[in-house]
Design a protein around this motif. Structure first.
Motif, PDB file in Angstrom:
ATOM      1  N   MET A   1     -18.018 -24.518 -62.970  1.00  0.00           N
ATOM      2  CA  MET A   1     -18.467 -23.395 -63.754  1.00  0.00           C
ATOM      3  C   MET A   1     -19.836 -22.900 -63.275  1.00  0.00           C
ATOM      4  SD  MET A   1     -17.710 -21.513 -66.245  1.00  0.00           S
ATOM      5  CE  MET A   1     -18.388 -20.484 -67.472  1.00  0.00           C
ATOM      6  N   ALA A   2     -20.738 -23.832 -63.034  1.00  0.00           N
ATOM      7  CA  ALA A   2     -22.072 -23.445 -62.569  1.00  0.00           C
ATOM      8  C   ALA A   2     -22.000 -22.801 -61.192  1.00  0.00           C
ATOM      9  CB  ALA A   2     -22.990 -24.652 -62.547  1.00  0.00           C
ATOM     10  N   ALA A   3     -21.121 -23.298 -60.340  1.00  0.00           N
ATOM     11  CA  ALA A   3     -20.972 -22.719 -59.002  1.00  0.00           C
ATOM     12  C   ALA A   3     -20.436 -21.295 -59.089  1.00  0.00           C
ATOM     13  CB  ALA A   3     -20.055 -23.583 -58.161  1.00  0.00           C
ATOM     14  N   ALA A   4     -19.532 -21.048 -60.006  1.00  0.00           N
ATOM     15  CA  ALA A   4     -18.995 -19.697 -60.166  1.00  0.00           C
ATOM     16  C   ALA A   4     -20.070 -18.736 -60.642  1.00  0.00           C
ATOM     17  CB  ALA A   4     -17.831 -19.721 -61.148  1.00  0.00           C
ATOM     18  N   ILE A   5     -20.904 -19.184 -61.565  1.00  0.00           N
ATOM     19  CA  ILE A   5     -21.992 -18.337 -62.053  1.00  0.00           C
ATOM     20  C   ILE A   5     -22.995 -18.075 -60.945  1.00  0.00           C
ATOM     21  CG2 ILE A   5     -23.952 -18.270 -63.659  1.00  0.00           C
ATOM     22  CD1 ILE A   5     -22.168 -19.784 -65.636  1.00  0.00           C
ATOM     23  N   LEU A   6     -23.300 -19.098 -60.149  1.00  0.00           N
ATOM     24  CA  LEU A   6     -24.229 -18.934 -59.028  1.00  0.00           C
ATOM     25  C   LEU A   6     -23.670 -17.962 -57.999  1.00  0.00           C
ATOM     26  CD1 LEU A   6     -26.913 -19.870 -57.827  1.00  0.00           C
ATOM     27  CD2 LEU A   6     -25.647 -21.665 -56.661  1.00  0.00           C
ATOM     28  N   CYS A   7     -22.390 -18.076 -57.674  1.00  0.00           N
ATOM     29  CA  CYS A   7     -21.765 -17.142 -56.729  1.00  0.00           C
ATOM     30  C   CYS A   7     -21.803 -15.717 -57.262  1.00  0.00           C
ATOM     31  CB  CYS A   7     -20.329 -17.555 -56.442  1.00  0.00           C
ATOM     32  SG  CYS A   7     -20.194 -19.009 -55.415  1.00  0.00           S
ATOM     33  N   PHE A   8     -21.530 -15.564 -58.544  1.00  0.00           N
ATOM     34  CA  PHE A   8     -21.577 -14.237 -59.154  1.00  0.00           C
ATOM     35  C   PHE A   8     -22.988 -13.660 -59.093  1.00  0.00           C
ATOM     36  CE2 PHE A   8     -22.278 -11.551 -62.894  1.00  0.00           C
ATOM     37  CZ  PHE A   8     -21.366 -10.545 -62.618  1.00  0.00           C
ATOM     38  N   MET A   9     -23.993 -14.466 -59.377  1.00  0.00           N
ATOM     39  CA  MET A   9     -25.373 -13.984 -59.343  1.00  0.00           C
ATOM     40  C   MET A   9     -25.783 -13.581 -57.931  1.00  0.00           C
ATOM     41  SD  MET A   9     -27.224 -16.515 -62.081  1.00  0.00           S
ATOM     42  CE  MET A   9     -28.789 -16.266 -61.312  1.00  0.00           C
ATOM     43  N   TRP A  10     -25.397 -14.368 -56.935  1.00  0.00           N
ATOM     44  CA  TRP A  10     -25.714 -14.022 -55.544  1.00  0.00           C
ATOM     45  C   TRP A  10     -25.015 -12.731 -55.140  1.00  0.00           C
ATOM     46  CZ3 TRP A  10     -29.183 -15.667 -52.114  1.00  0.00           C
ATOM     47  CH2 TRP A  10     -29.843 -16.862 -52.380  1.00  0.00           C
ATOM     48  N   ALA A  11     -23.743 -12.588 -55.519  1.00  0.00           N
ATOM     49  CA  ALA A  11     -23.009 -11.368 -55.182  1.00  0.00           C
ATOM     50  C   ALA A  11     -23.631 -10.157 -55.855  1.00  0.00           C
ATOM     51  CB  ALA A  11     -21.550 -11.520 -55.589  1.00  0.00           C
ATOM     52  N   LEU A  12     -24.068 -10.312 -57.081  1.00  0.00           N
ATOM     53  CA  LEU A  12     -24.708  -9.225 -57.807  1.00  0.00           C
ATOM     54  C   LEU A  12     -26.033  -8.834 -57.156  1.00  0.00           C
ATOM     55  CD1 LEU A  12     -24.037  -7.598 -60.339  1.00  0.00           C
ATOM     56  CD2 LEU A  12     -25.435  -9.197 -61.620  1.00  0.00           C
ATOM     57  N   THR A  13     -26.809  -9.816 -56.748  1.00  0.00           N
ATOM     58  CA  THR A  13     -28.082  -9.549 -56.079  1.00  0.00           C
ATOM     59  C   THR A  13     -27.863  -8.814 -54.759  1.00  0.00           C
ATOM     60  OG1 THR A  13     -29.016 -11.537 -57.080  1.00  0.00           O
ATOM     61  CG2 THR A  13     -30.177 -10.617 -55.183  1.00  0.00           C
ATOM     62  N   VAL A  14     -26.909  -9.263 -53.981  1.00  0.00           N
ATOM     63  CA  VAL A  14     -26.610  -8.613 -52.701  1.00  0.00           C
ATOM     64  C   VAL A  14     -26.098  -7.190 -52.930  1.00  0.00           C
ATOM     65  CG1 VAL A  14     -25.080  -8.688 -50.696  1.00  0.00           C
ATOM     66  CG2 VAL A  14     -26.254 -10.751 -51.443  1.00  0.00           C
ATOM     67  N   ALA A  15     -25.245  -7.012 -53.928  1.00  0.00           N
ATOM     68  CA  ALA A  15     -24.708  -5.681 -54.209  1.00  0.00           C
ATOM     69  C   ALA A  15     -25.803  -4.707 -54.615  1.00  0.00           C
ATOM     70  CB  ALA A  15     -23.644  -5.772 -55.297  1.00  0.00           C
ATOM     71  N   PHE A  16     -26.734  -5.150 -55.460  1.00  0.00           N
ATOM     72  CA  PHE A  16     -27.843  -4.276 -55.840  1.00  0.00           C
ATOM     73  C   PHE A  16     -28.729  -3.960 -54.643  1.00  0.00           C
ATOM     74  CE2 PHE A  16     -27.522  -5.722 -60.435  1.00  0.00           C
ATOM     75  CZ  PHE A  16     -26.930  -4.535 -60.833  1.00  0.00           C
ATOM     76  N   GLY A  17     -28.960  -4.941 -53.794  1.00  0.00           N
ATOM     77  CA  GLY A  17     -29.774  -4.700 -52.605  1.00  0.00           C
ATOM     78  C   GLY A  17     -29.118  -3.721 -51.655  1.00  0.00           C
ATOM     79  N   LEU A  18     -27.830  -3.885 -51.435  1.00  0.00           N
ATOM     80  CA  LEU A  18     -27.122  -2.981 -50.526  1.00  0.00           C
ATOM     81  C   LEU A  18     -26.933  -1.597 -51.127  1.00  0.00           C
ATOM     82  CD1 LEU A  18     -24.446  -5.367 -49.009  1.00  0.00           C
ATOM     83  CD2 LEU A  18     -26.555  -4.541 -47.961  1.00  0.00           C
ATOM     84  N   ALA A  19     -26.842  -1.503 -52.447  1.00  0.00           N
ATOM     85  CA  ALA A  19     -26.700  -0.199 -53.089  1.00  0.00           C
ATOM     86  C   ALA A  19     -27.934   0.659 -52.851  1.00  0.00           C
ATOM     87  CB  ALA A  19     -26.461  -0.371 -54.582  1.00  0.00           C
ATOM     88  N   ASN A  20     -29.091   0.036 -52.760  1.00  0.00           N
ATOM     89  CA  ASN A  20     -30.315   0.800 -52.496  1.00  0.00           C
ATOM     90  C   ASN A  20     -30.396   1.264 -51.053  1.00  0.00           C
ATOM     91  OD1 ASN A  20     -31.307   0.667 -55.095  1.00  0.00           O
ATOM     92  ND2 ASN A  20     -32.249  -1.320 -54.739  1.00  0.00           N
ATOM     93  N   LEU A  21     -29.655   0.643 -50.164  1.00  0.00           N
ATOM     94  CA  LEU A  21     -29.711   1.025 -48.752  1.00  0.00           C
ATOM     95  C   LEU A  21     -28.889   2.263 -48.422  1.00  0.00           C
ATOM     96  CD1 LEU A  21     -29.497  -2.445 -46.987  1.00  0.00           C
ATOM     97  CD2 LEU A  21     -31.502  -1.007 -47.307  1.00  0.00           C
ATOM     98  N   HIS A  22     -28.052   2.725 -49.336  1.00  0.00           N
ATOM     99  CA  HIS A  22     -27.193   3.852 -48.976  1.00  0.00           C
ATOM    100  C   HIS A  22     -27.961   5.168 -48.845  1.00  0.00           C
ATOM    101  CE1 HIS A  22     -26.948   4.770 -53.315  1.00  0.00           C
ATOM    102  NE2 HIS A  22     -26.497   5.953 -52.964  1.00  0.00           N
ATOM    103  N   TYR A  23     -29.190   5.229 -49.292  1.00  0.00           N
ATOM    104  CA  TYR A  23     -29.997   6.425 -49.094  1.00  0.00           C
ATOM    105  C   TYR A  23     -30.722   6.419 -47.748  1.00  0.00           C
ATOM    106  CZ  TYR A  23     -29.307   7.449 -54.001  1.00  0.00           C
ATOM    107  OH  TYR A  23     -28.755   7.724 -55.214  1.00  0.00           O
TER     108      TYR A  23
END
Length: 154
Positions: A1-23
Motif C-alpha cells: 500500500m505504501a509503495a503504491a502511494i509513493l508511486c502515485f506521488m512520484w507520478a504526480l510530481t513528474v506530471a506537474f513538472g512536465l505540464a509546466n514544460l509545454h510552454y
C-alpha cells in the motif's frame, strides 16, 4: 500500500513538472542542455555524497541512505546542524536536480519563448485568449457553486 502511494506521488510530481514544460521550446539547444546537465549532475552529485555513509553493520534501505550519508558527509563547516542539513540535501537527487535546473534556467541567456515565460508576460493577453482561460479556470460545477455563494462576493 505504501509503495503504491509513493508511486502515485512520484507520478504526480513528474506530471506537474512536465505540464509546466509545454510552454517552453523543447527543441531549443539551451533547454536541452539545461535538462541534460541537470539530470546528469542530479544523479552524480548525490552519488558522491552518499558514498560517505558510516561503516556500520546495519543494512539500510535505499531511502535511508541520504540520511546516513548526512551524518558523515564531505561538508564540514563547524556547525553540526548545518553540516547535517547540507549533506542531507545534497544526497537527494531531486533537490540537486532542482537547484541546478533553477540556477541554469535563470543564468543561461535565452528569450522569453525558450524559457516559457512569455505566456505570463501580460495579464491582458491571458484574459483575451479563451484557451488559457479554460486551462486555468475552475471546473464548471465548482464555479457554479461559487457564483451562487453570496459570501464570496461573486
Amino acid at each position: 500500500m505504501a509503495a503504491a502511494i509513493l508511486c502515485f506521488m512520484w507520478a504526480l510530481t513528474v506530471a506537474f513538472g512536465l505540464a509546466n514544460l509545454h510552454y517552453s521550446q523543447a527543441t531549443s539547444f539551451r533547454n536541452v542542455i539545461i535538462v541534460g546537465i541537470s539530470l546528469f549532475l542530479g544523479l552524480s552529485i548525490p552519488a558522491y555524497f552518499q558514498q560517505f555513509h558510516s561503516e556500520t553493520s546495519l543494512i539500510l534501505p535505499s531511502y535511508f541512505v541520504p540520511y546516513a550519508a548526512a551524518s558523515d558527509g564531505p561538508v564540514h563547516t563547524g556547525s553540526p546542524q548545518l553540516d547535517f542539513a547540507i549533506n542531507a540535501l545534497m544526497s537527494l537527487n531531486m533537490v540537486v536536480t532542482l537547484l541546478i535546473a533553477f540556477v541554469l534556467d535563470n543564468t543561461v541567456p535565452g528569450n522569453r519563448q525558450e524559457r516559457g515565460v512569455y505566456i505570463w508576460s501580460r495579464a491582458e493577453d491571458m484574459a483575451a485568449d479563451p484557451s488559457l482561460q479554460a486551462e486555468y479556470s475552475l471546473p464548471r460545477k465548482v464555479s457554479l457553486c461559487f457564483s451562487r455563494a453570496r459570501c464570496f462576493g461573486a
